[in-house]
Design an enzyme around this catalytic site. Structure first.
Site, mmCIF file in Angstrom:
data_model
loop_
_atom_site.group_PDB
_atom_site.id
_atom_site.type_symbol
_atom_site.label_atom_id
_atom_site.label_comp_id
_atom_site.label_asym_id
_atom_site.label_seq_id
_atom_site.Cartn_x
_atom_site.Cartn_y
_atom_site.Cartn_z
ATOM 1 N N ASP A 104 0.842 -1.191 0.000
ATOM 2 C CA ASP A 104 0.000 0.000 0.000
ATOM 3 C C ASP A 104 0.879 1.244 0.000
ATOM 4 O O ASP A 104 2.033 1.202 0.435
ATOM 5 C CB ASP A 104 -0.863 0.061 1.268
ATOM 6 C CG ASP A 104 -1.790 -1.130 1.385
ATOM 7 O OD1 ASP A 104 -2.106 -1.741 0.358
ATOM 8 O OD2 ASP A 104 -2.170 -1.440 2.526
HETATM 9 N N1 URA Z 1 -1.162 -5.875 3.982
HETATM 10 C C1 URA Z 1 -1.645 -4.611 3.978
HETATM 11 O O1 URA Z 1 -2.667 -4.330 4.584
HETATM 12 N N2 URA Z 1 -0.952 -3.679 3.311
HETATM 13 C C2 URA Z 1 0.194 -3.917 2.655
HETATM 14 O O2 URA Z 1 0.787 -3.010 2.074
HETATM 15 C C3 URA Z 1 0.680 -5.236 2.678
HETATM 16 C C4 URA Z 1 -0.014 -6.194 3.331
#
Ligand code: URA
Length: 233
Positions: A104
């Site tokens: 993310d």
């Molecule tokens: N899980 C999440 O919630 N975000 C990420 O970036 C990776 C795994």
């Protein structure tokens, strides 16, 4: 047809300035004849280019680890936001690197890239089950019931069922989470399903690879032994 100097860069002969020097030194041949002009157009499908007598086979395989900072989206391009591609050194731009899975925008840590399509698909395949370890800071305190719920396989608030995962409370509001799949916002949603809102997330390990002392915002090429362990060889 493409320029000889670009072909040499893409083949891993060196950076643009190194390739200039290599050409000037007369170390390159095209179809058996020495060639010093980098602007010359060649057809890599039909012509043989050598460097120091060795034939070059086009784009070299590259696997790269980035320590991603927050604020960059995992995408090869985006009209409005900064992408993780901007963090990679310029000499790799022509090598067609693609992110392996995604983090993310606000997640930090280990993100792999490769230009090897087969490796990319194997690593992101749901069958592969590469364990990924995340460090999270979160609201609330993880307890035994949360650990047991993760181990059993959580059901997210929208009904999605997750594979068994590992939750290791480190202290008040801090945990390690190991998951073997990559659903959208997976860790944040898993923690939310146990009423623990994640406020910070960092991926520390992917399969046999860990960030080590790679500084945030920096990328490095994986060594052959690391690629082989990643492929399970
Ligand atoms: N899980 C999440 O919630 N975000 C990420 O970036 C990776 C795994």
């Amino acid at each position: 047809m493409e320029r000889l100097d670009k072909f040499l860069c893409d083949s891993g002969a060196g950076t643009r300035s190194q390739v200039k020097a290599i050409l000037k030194a007369g170390r390159v041949t095209v179809d058996g004849a020495a060639e010093k002009d980098g602007s010359r157009k060649i057809d890599p499908q039909t012509q043989i280019v050598t460097l120091d007598g060795e034939a070059l086979g086009g784009k070299r395989r590259l696997v790269v680890m980035l320590n991603k900072p927050a604020g960059f989206v995992t995408a090869t391009e985006d009209a409005r936001q900064r992408t993780v591609m901007e963090l990679l050194p310029k000499e790799w731009v022509h090598l067609d690197l693609k992110p392996v899975g995604r983090l993310d925008k606000d997640t930090e840590g280990l993100l792999l890239f490769t230009n090897d399509g087969d490796l990319l698909h194997r690593l992101i395949s749901p069958k592969q089950e590469v364990p990924k370890v995340y460090y999270a800071r979160h609201e609330g305190q993880a307890g035994d019931a949360d650990v047991a719920a993760f181990a059993k396989g959580l059901t997210l608030r929208d009904g999605t069922v997750c594979r068994p995962a590992m939750l290791e409370p480190l202290g008040p509001g801090e945990s390690l989470i190991t998951v073997c799949e990559g659903k959208y916002h997976q860790v944040r949603r898993m923690m939310a399903s146990r009423d623990m809102t994640v406020t910070y997330l960092e991926r520390r390990q992917e399969g046999p690879l860990s960030l080590g002392d790679l500084p945030r915002g920096q990328a490095r090429e994986l060594k052959l032994e690391e690629i082989l362990t990643l492929e399970g060889k």
